[in-house]
Motif scaffolding. Structure first.
Motif, mmCIF file in Angstrom:
data_model
loop_
_atom_site.group_PDB
_atom_site.id
_atom_site.type_symbol
_atom_site.label_atom_id
_atom_site.label_comp_id
_atom_site.label_asym_id
_atom_site.label_seq_id
_atom_site.Cartn_x
_atom_site.Cartn_y
_atom_site.Cartn_z
ATOM 1 N N LYS A 84 0.829 -1.212 0.000
ATOM 2 C CA LYS A 84 0.000 0.000 0.000
ATOM 3 C C LYS A 84 0.861 1.260 0.000
ATOM 4 O O LYS A 84 1.834 1.344 0.732
ATOM 5 C CB LYS A 84 -0.883 0.042 1.256
ATOM 6 C CG LYS A 84 -1.946 -1.030 1.306
ATOM 7 C CD LYS A 84 -2.800 -0.839 2.546
ATOM 8 C CE LYS A 84 -3.913 -1.866 2.607
ATOM 9 N NZ LYS A 84 -3.374 -3.236 2.763
ATOM 10 N N GLU A 141 -2.377 -1.367 -3.728
ATOM 11 C CA GLU A 141 -3.370 -0.318 -3.496
ATOM 12 C C GLU A 141 -2.689 1.035 -3.330
ATOM 13 O O GLU A 141 -1.699 1.158 -2.605
ATOM 14 C CB GLU A 141 -4.189 -0.619 -2.230
ATOM 15 C CG GLU A 141 -5.250 0.459 -1.958
ATOM 16 C CD GLU A 141 -6.034 0.240 -0.654
ATOM 17 O OE1 GLU A 141 -5.813 -0.776 0.026
ATOM 18 O OE2 GLU A 141 -6.862 1.115 -0.345
ATOM 19 N N ILE A 143 -3.716 4.762 -2.026
ATOM 20 C CA ILE A 143 -4.752 5.519 -1.327
ATOM 21 C C ILE A 143 -4.517 7.000 -1.597
ATOM 22 O O ILE A 143 -3.473 7.540 -1.236
ATOM 23 C CB ILE A 143 -4.694 5.249 0.194
ATOM 24 C CG1 ILE A 143 -4.860 3.752 0.462
ATOM 25 C CG2 ILE A 143 -5.759 6.062 0.933
ATOM 26 C CD1 ILE A 143 -4.358 3.318 1.823
ATOM 27 N N ASN A 160 -5.774 9.202 -10.427
ATOM 28 C CA ASN A 160 -6.591 8.014 -10.689
ATOM 29 C C ASN A 160 -6.501 7.620 -12.161
ATOM 30 O O ASN A 160 -6.375 6.444 -12.498
ATOM 31 C CB ASN A 160 -8.041 8.280 -10.292
ATOM 32 C CG ASN A 160 -8.918 7.061 -10.532
ATOM 33 O OD1 ASN A 160 -8.540 5.949 -10.182
ATOM 34 N ND2 ASN A 160 -10.066 7.267 -11.158
ATOM 35 N N SER A 164 -4.944 3.882 -12.374
ATOM 36 C CA SER A 164 -5.837 2.715 -12.532
ATOM 37 C C SER A 164 -5.521 1.848 -13.757
ATOM 38 O O SER A 164 -5.679 0.626 -13.674
ATOM 39 C CB SER A 164 -7.311 3.121 -12.466
ATOM 40 O OG SER A 164 -7.572 4.233 -13.234
ATOM 41 N N ARG A 169 -5.298 -1.066 -7.445
ATOM 42 C CA ARG A 169 -6.530 -0.571 -6.844
ATOM 43 C C ARG A 169 -6.307 0.874 -6.363
ATOM 44 O O ARG A 169 -5.315 1.154 -5.670
ATOM 45 C CB ARG A 169 -6.868 -1.477 -5.650
ATOM 46 C CG ARG A 169 -8.139 -1.132 -4.956
ATOM 47 C CD ARG A 169 -8.360 -2.115 -3.800
ATOM 48 N NE ARG A 169 -9.517 -1.683 -3.056
ATOM 49 C CZ ARG A 169 -9.644 -1.788 -1.731
ATOM 50 N NH1 ARG A 169 -8.698 -2.344 -1.011
ATOM 51 N NH2 ARG A 169 -10.732 -1.360 -1.145
ATOM 52 N N THR A 171 -7.916 3.967 -4.191
ATOM 53 C CA THR A 171 -8.969 4.355 -3.244
ATOM 54 C C THR A 171 -8.780 5.806 -2.839
ATOM 55 O O THR A 171 -7.712 6.387 -3.007
ATOM 56 C CB THR A 171 -8.963 3.470 -1.977
ATOM 57 O OG1 THR A 171 -7.669 3.524 -1.389
ATOM 58 C CG2 THR A 171 -9.316 2.023 -2.300
ATOM 59 N N ARG A 172 -9.875 6.378 -2.315
ATOM 60 C CA ARG A 172 -9.855 7.769 -1.862
ATOM 61 C C ARG A 172 -10.349 7.772 -0.424
ATOM 62 O O ARG A 172 -11.249 6.999 -0.077
ATOM 63 C CB ARG A 172 -10.803 8.588 -2.761
ATOM 64 C CG ARG A 172 -10.929 10.065 -2.408
ATOM 65 C CD ARG A 172 -9.816 10.878 -3.031
ATOM 66 N NE ARG A 172 -10.000 12.315 -2.867
ATOM 67 C CZ ARG A 172 -9.202 13.081 -2.094
ATOM 68 N NH1 ARG A 172 -8.218 12.544 -1.412
ATOM 69 N NH2 ARG A 172 -9.390 14.379 -2.023
ATOM 70 N N ARG A 198 -12.266 4.235 3.497
ATOM 71 C CA ARG A 198 -11.853 4.636 2.151
ATOM 72 C C ARG A 198 -12.580 3.786 1.106
ATOM 73 O O ARG A 198 -12.882 2.615 1.332
ATOM 74 C CB ARG A 198 -10.341 4.534 1.994
ATOM 75 C CG ARG A 198 -9.776 3.127 2.093
ATOM 76 C CD ARG A 198 -8.263 3.196 2.041
ATOM 77 N NE ARG A 198 -7.643 1.889 2.001
ATOM 78 C CZ ARG A 198 -7.302 1.188 3.087
ATOM 79 N NH1 ARG A 198 -7.542 1.661 4.286
ATOM 80 N NH2 ARG A 198 -6.733 -0.002 2.953
ATOM 81 N N GLN A 199 -12.835 4.432 -0.035
ATOM 82 C CA GLN A 199 -13.636 3.786 -1.061
ATOM 83 C C GLN A 199 -12.914 3.757 -2.386
ATOM 84 O O GLN A 199 -12.030 4.582 -2.629
ATOM 85 C CB GLN A 199 -14.967 4.555 -1.234
ATOM 86 C CG GLN A 199 -15.871 4.423 -0.047
ATOM 87 C CD GLN A 199 -16.717 5.663 0.202
ATOM 88 O OE1 GLN A 199 -16.536 6.689 -0.451
ATOM 89 N NE2 GLN A 199 -17.648 5.560 1.130
ATOM 90 N N GLU A 200 -13.348 2.835 -3.253
ATOM 91 C CA GLU A 200 -12.794 2.774 -4.606
ATOM 92 C C GLU A 200 -13.005 4.142 -5.255
ATOM 93 O O GLU A 200 -14.050 4.741 -5.085
ATOM 94 C CB GLU A 200 -13.530 1.717 -5.448
ATOM 95 C CG GLU A 200 -13.564 0.336 -4.826
ATOM 96 C CD GLU A 200 -12.185 -0.259 -4.596
ATOM 97 O OE1 GLU A 200 -11.311 -0.081 -5.459
ATOM 98 O OE2 GLU A 200 -11.989 -0.898 -3.539
#
Ligand code: ZN
Length: 201
Positions: A84, A141, A143, A160, A164, A169, A171-172, A198-200
């Motif tokens: 991460k 990931e 973030i 992003n 991506s 992955r 996330t925000r 945190r979300q996609e």
């Protein structure tokens, strides 16, 4: 502010302190007179600490955090989760996130955010360095922890789009942070919720 009734050294310190963010003329005066009365040792330690922060710190060549070793203790640690990377605008955002103890991955400091109005483009912040770091890495990931304001959102969207396609992955941070605020001023509880939720992107 250059009053004849005041000693030159006093005026000069007031002026220098007044240049600091968040320090208005009144605060600058108060701090100056405080230091004038403080023990000489305290004034000397402050002066030395100010010089050290300029002379004895470097940027970690991996995450670009301010450190006194390269790699920095976080990048060099065996105990951090290398899958991460949390992207922040400023080194002080790392301090805020580390304070929550909720996050155990790595970081990347952009040293700014994209802001067309202030003439800051993608090439002016550490995006190229981030992309080089991600190429062929084991990062799973990313973030995006840029500030919840216009510049931070623009920067997150830009990143992003770049990241991506790499199959990583993205996330925000969750929307618990009020819009327009800066990460470094968020309290631990809000920050912890923002990371956990945190979300996609
Ligand atoms: Zn580092």
């Amino acid at each position: 502010m250059n009053q004849l009734s005041t000693a030159e050294a006093v005026n000069s310190l007031i002026q220098e302190l007044n240049k600091l963010p968040g320090i208005g003329p009144k605060s600058a005066q108060r701090l100056t007179y405080y230091l004038l009365r403080a023990p000489e040792e305290q004034a000397r330690l402050l002066a030395e600490a100010i010089l050290s922060v300029k002379q004895e710190t470097i940027l970690c060549s991996l995450c670009h955090n301010v450190a006194d070793s390269d790699p920095c203790p976080i990048c060099g640690s065996d105990e951090r989760d290398r899958s991460k990377i949390c992207i922040v605008e400023q080194p002080q955002d790392i301090m805020a996130l580390e304070h929550t103890r909720i996050y155990n991955g790595l970081y990347h400091v952009l040293h700014g955010a994209i802001s067309p109005t202030e003439g800051v483009g993608a090439d002016d912040i550490k995006i190229k360095e981030l992309m080089e770091r991600l190429q062929g890495s084991s990062v799973e990931e990313v973030i995006l922890a840029t500030n919840p304001n216009l510049e931070g959102e623009q920067t997150a969207m830009y990143l992003n789009k770049l990241i991506s396609p790499l199959g990583i992955r993205v996330t925000r941070l969750a929307r618990g942070l009020p819009f327009g605020t800066e990460l470094e001023y968020a309290d631990d509880v809000t920050l912890t919720r923002a990371i956990e939720g945190r979300q996609e992107f």
